[in-house]
Design a protein around this motif. Structure first.
Motif: not given
Length: 89
Positions: A60-89
């Motif tokens: 679940x991401x909160x957007x800068x432009x309109x403060x709306x919360x949206x659910x992002x598909x976990x298969x999106x490439x930048x989400x995959x990279x974000x999760x990989x970095x978070x798990x490696x910390x």
């Protein structure tokens, strides 16, 4: 009272007791039922990762432009990279 009415009331009470106070229909519902696939990384203010027992990973991401919360598909490439970095910390 009629026996059928008593039986129905007993079933309703049993269902309420077994569902921890939540209606049965809400206790197994995933927070994200629809996913956005085209969300720019630059437009995201912050991200929450939800892990519920009966659902796949929920982002679940909160957007800068309109403060709306949206659910992002976990298969999106930048989400995959974000999760990989978070798990490696």
């Amino acid at each position: 009272m009629d026996a059928k009415v008593v039986a129905v009331l007993a079933l309703v009470l049993a269902a309420l007791c077994l569902s921890d106070g939540k209606p049965v229909s809400l206790s197994y519902r995933c927070p994200c039922r629809f996913f956005e696939t085209y969300v720019a990384r630059a437009n995201v203010k912050h991200i929450k990762i939800l892990n519920t027992p009966n659902c796949t990973i929920q982002i679940v991401a909160k957007l800068k432009s309109n403060n709306r919360q949206v659910c992002i598909d976990p298969k999106v490439k930048w989400i995959q990279e974000y999760l990989e970095k978070a798990l490696n910390k």
